[in-house]
Write a protein that holds these residues in place. Structure first.
Motif, short mmCIF file in Angstrom:
data_model
loop_
_atom_site.label_atom_id
_atom_site.label_comp_id
_atom_site.label_asym_id
_atom_site.label_seq_id
_atom_site.Cartn_x
_atom_site.Cartn_y
_atom_site.Cartn_z
N ARG A 17 0.82 -1.22 0.00
CA ARG A 17 0.00 0.00 0.00
C ARG A 17 0.86 1.27 0.00
O ARG A 17 0.41 2.30 -0.46
CB ARG A 17 -0.93 0.00 1.20
CG ARG A 17 -2.03 -1.02 1.08
CD ARG A 17 -3.29 -0.52 1.74
NE ARG A 17 -4.31 -1.55 1.80
CZ ARG A 17 -5.13 -1.84 0.80
NH1 ARG A 17 -5.03 -1.21 -0.34
NH2 ARG A 17 -6.04 -2.77 0.93
N ASP A 20 3.24 2.79 -5.24
CA ASP A 20 2.31 2.99 -6.34
C ASP A 20 2.26 1.73 -7.20
O ASP A 20 2.93 1.64 -8.23
CB ASP A 20 2.74 4.21 -7.18
CG ASP A 20 1.74 4.52 -8.28
OD1 ASP A 20 0.56 4.17 -8.12
OD2 ASP A 20 2.16 5.09 -9.30
N PRO A 22 -0.79 -0.22 -8.49
CA PRO A 22 -2.25 -0.37 -8.61
C PRO A 22 -2.73 -1.81 -8.77
O PRO A 22 -3.74 -2.20 -8.19
CB PRO A 22 -2.62 0.46 -9.84
CG PRO A 22 -1.45 1.32 -10.11
CD PRO A 22 -0.26 0.70 -9.47
N HIS A 25 -2.58 -3.43 -5.47
CA HIS A 25 -3.61 -2.85 -4.59
C HIS A 25 -4.94 -3.56 -4.83
O HIS A 25 -5.67 -3.87 -3.89
CB HIS A 25 -3.76 -1.35 -4.83
CG HIS A 25 -2.58 -0.56 -4.36
ND1 HIS A 25 -2.56 0.81 -4.41
CD2 HIS A 25 -1.37 -0.92 -3.86
CE1 HIS A 25 -1.40 1.26 -3.95
NE2 HIS A 25 -0.67 0.21 -3.61
N THR A 26 -5.25 -3.81 -6.10
CA THR A 26 -6.48 -4.52 -6.45
C THR A 26 -6.48 -5.93 -5.86
O THR A 26 -7.47 -6.39 -5.29
CB THR A 26 -6.64 -4.59 -7.98
OG1 THR A 26 -6.67 -3.26 -8.49
CG2 THR A 26 -7.91 -5.31 -8.38
N ASN A 29 -7.02 -5.71 -2.12
CA ASN A 29 -8.42 -5.40 -1.81
C ASN A 29 -9.25 -6.68 -1.81
O ASN A 29 -10.10 -6.88 -0.95
CB ASN A 29 -8.99 -4.39 -2.80
CG ASN A 29 -8.39 -3.02 -2.62
OD1 ASN A 29 -7.86 -2.69 -1.57
ND2 ASN A 29 -8.48 -2.20 -3.66
#
Length: 57
Positions: A17, A20, A22, A25-26, A29
């Motif tokens: 987290r 950078d 992404p 991060h997905t 999640n």
């Protein structure tokens, strides 16, 4: 975090987290949304792999 209070790798999740990334991060999640299932899948000796292969074909 989701699930039944289980923690899904808090140290590396915090590290991801902080950057950078992404796509990761997905992924994180998703792990956090179903942390209990992730923990069970890693801890229990049973597998639904055969079922998943049959459903995918």
């Amino acid at each position: 975090m989701g699930g039944s209070g289980t923690r899904c790798g808090p140290e590396w999740i915090a590290a991801v987290r902080a950057h950078d990334l992404p796509s990761l991060h997905t992924f994180i999640n998703g792990l956090e949304r179903d942390c209990a299932a992730v923990a069970a899948g890693l801890a229990l000796p049973r597998s639904s792999g055969v079922v998943e292969v049959l459903l995918a074909s």
